[in-house]
Design a protein around this motif. Structure first.
Motif, PDB file in Angstrom:
ATOM      1  N   GLY A 254       0.799  -1.218   0.000  1.00  0.00           N
ATOM      2  CA  GLY A 254       0.000   0.000   0.000  1.00  0.00           C
ATOM      3  C   GLY A 254       0.827   1.259   0.000  1.00  0.00           C
ATOM      4  N   LEU A 255       0.196   2.305  -0.498  1.00  0.00           N
ATOM      5  CA  LEU A 255       0.823   3.619  -0.461  1.00  0.00           C
ATOM      6  C   LEU A 255       0.640   4.226   0.917  1.00  0.00           C
ATOM      7  N   PRO A 256       1.615   4.937   1.426  1.00  0.00           N
ATOM      8  CA  PRO A 256       1.427   5.622   2.709  1.00  0.00           C
ATOM      9  C   PRO A 256       0.434   6.756   2.551  1.00  0.00           C
ATOM     10  N   ALA A 257      -0.144   7.165   3.647  1.00  0.00           N
ATOM     11  CA  ALA A 257      -1.054   8.308   3.613  1.00  0.00           C
ATOM     12  C   ALA A 257      -0.325   9.525   3.055  1.00  0.00           C
ATOM     13  N   ASP A 258      -1.035  10.296   2.250  1.00  0.00           N
ATOM     14  CA  ASP A 258      -0.448  11.473   1.621  1.00  0.00           C
ATOM     15  C   ASP A 258      -0.168  12.545   2.672  1.00  0.00           C
ATOM     16  N   PRO A 259       1.091  12.932   2.888  1.00  0.00           N
ATOM     17  CA  PRO A 259       1.396  13.961   3.891  1.00  0.00           C
ATOM     18  C   PRO A 259       0.672  15.273   3.632  1.00  0.00           C
ATOM     19  N   ALA A 260       0.376  15.544   2.353  1.00  0.00           N
ATOM     20  CA  ALA A 260      -0.301  16.795   2.028  1.00  0.00           C
ATOM     21  C   ALA A 260      -1.696  16.851   2.629  1.00  0.00           C
TER      22      ALA A 260
ATOM     23  N   TRP B 144     -11.083   0.882  13.334  1.00  0.00           N
ATOM     24  CA  TRP B 144     -10.294   0.821  12.103  1.00  0.00           C
ATOM     25  C   TRP B 144      -9.442   2.070  11.944  1.00  0.00           C
ATOM     26  N   THR B 145      -8.347   1.903  11.215  1.00  0.00           N
ATOM     27  CA  THR B 145      -7.504   3.039  10.836  1.00  0.00           C
ATOM     28  C   THR B 145      -7.621   3.251   9.329  1.00  0.00           C
ATOM     29  N   ALA B 146      -7.064   4.378   8.874  1.00  0.00           N
ATOM     30  CA  ALA B 146      -7.057   4.636   7.429  1.00  0.00           C
ATOM     31  C   ALA B 146      -6.287   3.544   6.691  1.00  0.00           C
ATOM     32  N   ASP B 147      -5.235   3.006   7.313  1.00  0.00           N
ATOM     33  CA  ASP B 147      -4.483   1.920   6.686  1.00  0.00           C
ATOM     34  C   ASP B 147      -5.328   0.649   6.584  1.00  0.00           C
ATOM     35  N   ASP B 148      -6.136   0.369   7.620  1.00  0.00           N
ATOM     36  CA  ASP B 148      -7.027  -0.789   7.571  1.00  0.00           C
ATOM     37  C   ASP B 148      -8.020  -0.652   6.426  1.00  0.00           C
ATOM     38  N   PHE B 149      -8.549   0.557   6.276  1.00  0.00           N
ATOM     39  CA  PHE B 149      -9.549   0.796   5.245  1.00  0.00           C
ATOM     40  C   PHE B 149      -8.927   0.637   3.858  1.00  0.00           C
ATOM     41  N   TRP B 150      -7.736   1.189   3.680  1.00  0.00           N
ATOM     42  CA  TRP B 150      -7.006   1.036   2.421  1.00  0.00           C
ATOM     43  C   TRP B 150      -6.766  -0.449   2.121  1.00  0.00           C
ATOM     44  N   ARG B 151      -6.418  -1.200   3.140  1.00  0.00           N
ATOM     45  CA  ARG B 151      -6.154  -2.628   2.961  1.00  0.00           C
ATOM     46  C   ARG B 151      -7.401  -3.360   2.484  1.00  0.00           C
TER      47      ARG B 151
ATOM     48  N   HIS C 141      -8.635   0.099  -7.692  1.00  0.00           N
ATOM     49  CA  HIS C 141      -8.219   1.202  -8.560  1.00  0.00           C
ATOM     50  C   HIS C 141      -8.310   2.562  -7.862  1.00  0.00           C
ATOM     51  N   VAL C 142      -8.904   2.610  -6.680  1.00  0.00           N
ATOM     52  CA  VAL C 142      -9.108   3.881  -5.976  1.00  0.00           C
ATOM     53  C   VAL C 142      -7.779   4.396  -5.419  1.00  0.00           C
ATOM     54  N   SER C 143      -7.536   5.670  -5.572  1.00  0.00           N
ATOM     55  CA  SER C 143      -6.280   6.261  -5.095  1.00  0.00           C
ATOM     56  C   SER C 143      -6.250   6.319  -3.574  1.00  0.00           C
ATOM     57  N   ARG C 144      -5.050   6.432  -3.008  1.00  0.00           N
ATOM     58  CA  ARG C 144      -4.925   6.525  -1.552  1.00  0.00           C
ATOM     59  C   ARG C 144      -5.577   7.808  -1.044  1.00  0.00           C
ATOM     60  N   THR C 145      -5.447   8.892  -1.784  1.00  0.00           N
ATOM     61  CA  THR C 145      -6.060  10.159  -1.356  1.00  0.00           C
ATOM     62  C   THR C 145      -7.572  10.026  -1.257  1.00  0.00           C
TER      63      THR C 145
END
Length: 428
Positions: A30-36, A99-106, A130-134
């Protein structure tokens, strides 16, 4: 010698099991959360997530009609049994509260729950990968902003052996490949609108999940993407979204496709059944620019050819004659003698992709049960189709359906009394 053969077979079996386990449980880190995102106003992020939930019509599977929004419990009938949408509210015990944002991305990208369990692909992670991490983080922020609802998740009711979750590893080894969610630029890289449309159609809007045929194990057929499909267990047929000039969108103008998505009605057809719900709860709330991007992508798809090849035999002259008489008595007043209708109130039956589809199921269901296009700002007072299932017997329905599918230039094959009986039973 026998011992050597046994050991060899055992080693092969272990290797196969190991390969299946690795392929079945593999995931993209997975991609890390976008710092922006840290600098983005929380309210703005939540609002963007709310919008994305509309694009994906998340309520459609995660809200029982009349129930608490996103609290789960909605049944999804399939050929393998019934599954139930889980609670997406931030309740700590029954929802996504822990849940965390990482769990949801997973979950979106790897089809795995917070505890690592493999998720059934009724949750369309083959599309959501296909959904972006942002966008995933924004959607999660919105769900976390909802009022928590304590509502236990219903257990899936699946037939054996599909209720054995560990077998999903084998299914995934055959049919699922994780992606990292980075945007790509294949085909038409000079068209940002086309790329945006492709991203939405293949990702959050998950159009393929209904409009693409599946194999016997429920996997999407990548060789026939968006070419039309039976919606297993739900009693509807999703017509092709490809450029087929008869059964698909080949004759539709971009504006006509846009109007159907935005309002539920167009000069060529009306949204009914599951598509009416998708428009009412989802597409009517999507920004015009995004809808036009989706239309741009869909209109670029070539004819698939698979749907038209499946059309059945033409009906007999006797059946057509009987159907014509019923049509004149019951249908012509709205849909006209020439099948042109009076859009948008009464859609045309001539060249209507739902009417001339490979399957007569949608037309049968409309004759039996009637229905409404969705109520939208562009169609605030939808006209309804009255039900005729209580006044017409199975043979009568088969006759009138065969007539409309083979009149005014339509050549779509007939319907039988057995088709009608099956539709009656599936609608119970």
């Amino acid at each position: 010698m026998l011992k050597r053969i046994f050991l060899t077979l055992l080693m092969v079996l272990v290797a196969v099991v190991g390969a299946v386990a690795w392929l079945g449980y593999r995931e993209d880190p997975g991609l890390p959360a976008d710092p922006a995102l840290a600098s983005v106003d929380a309210a703005q992020r939540i609002e963007h997530g709310r919008y994305l939930a509309s694009v994906g019509n998340c309520m459609g599977c995660h809200t029982v009609p009349g129930g608490k929004p996103y609290a789960g419990g909605r049944e999804l009938a399939t050929n393998f049994g019934s599954l139930y949408g889980p609670n997406l509210t931030p309740d700590a015990d029954t929802g996504l509260g822990r849940w965390t944002a990482d769990d949801f991305w997973r979950a979106l990208h790897n089809g795995k729950g917070r505890d690592g369990r493999l998720l059934y692909p009724a949750f369309p992670y083959p599309s959501y990968r296909h959904v972006s991490r942002t966008d995933a983080d924004a959607l999660f922020a919105y769900l976390q902003s909802l009022p928590p609802v304590r509502q236990e998740n219903r257990a899936h009711q699946l037939a054996f052996p599909y209720d054995q979750r560990f077998l999903l590893a084998g299914w995934r080894a055959l049919y699922f490949r994780p992606l990292d969610g980075r945007p790509d630029a294949v085909a038409k890289p000079d068209s940002p609108q086309w790329l945006r449309g492709r991203y939405l159609v293949e990702g959050l809007a998950h159009c393929a999940e209904c409009h693409t045929p599946r194999n016997r194990l429920g996997a999407l057929r990548t060789d026939a993407s968006l070419s039309g499909a039976m919606m297993g267990g739900q009693g509807w047929y999703a017509p092709p979204l490809t450029g087929d000039p008869v059964t698909g969108l080949g004759k539709w103008s971009p504006q006509e496709v846009f109007e159907l998505l935005k309002t539920g009605v167009s000069a060529r057809s009306s949204a009914v059944g599951p598509m009416a719900e998708a428009v009412h709860q989802g597409f009517q709330h999507v920004a015009d620019a995004d809808l036009r991007a989706m239309v741009d992508y869909l209109k670029s798809l070539p004819p698939a050819g698979t749907d038209a090849q499946a059309v059945g035999a033409l009906p007999s002259a006797g059946l057509m004659d009987a159907g014509g008489k019923i049509y004149a008595q019951q249908c012509a007043q709205c849909h006209q003698d020439n099948g042109q209708g009076k859009a948008p109130a009464w859609p045309p039956l001539r060249d209507n992709i739902s009417v001339v589809a490979a399957s007569p199921l949608n037309t049968i269901r409309m004759v039996l049960s009637g229905g409404f296009a969705p109520a939208t700002p562009g169609n605030p007072r939808p006209h309804g189709m009255p039900p005729f299932g209580h006044t017409l017997n199975d043979q009568d329905v088969a006759a009138v359906v065969s007539y409309v599918r083979n009149s005014w230039g339509n050549q779509a094959g007939g319907a039988s009394a057995l088709d009608v009986r099956a539709a009656r039973e599936s609608g119970r």
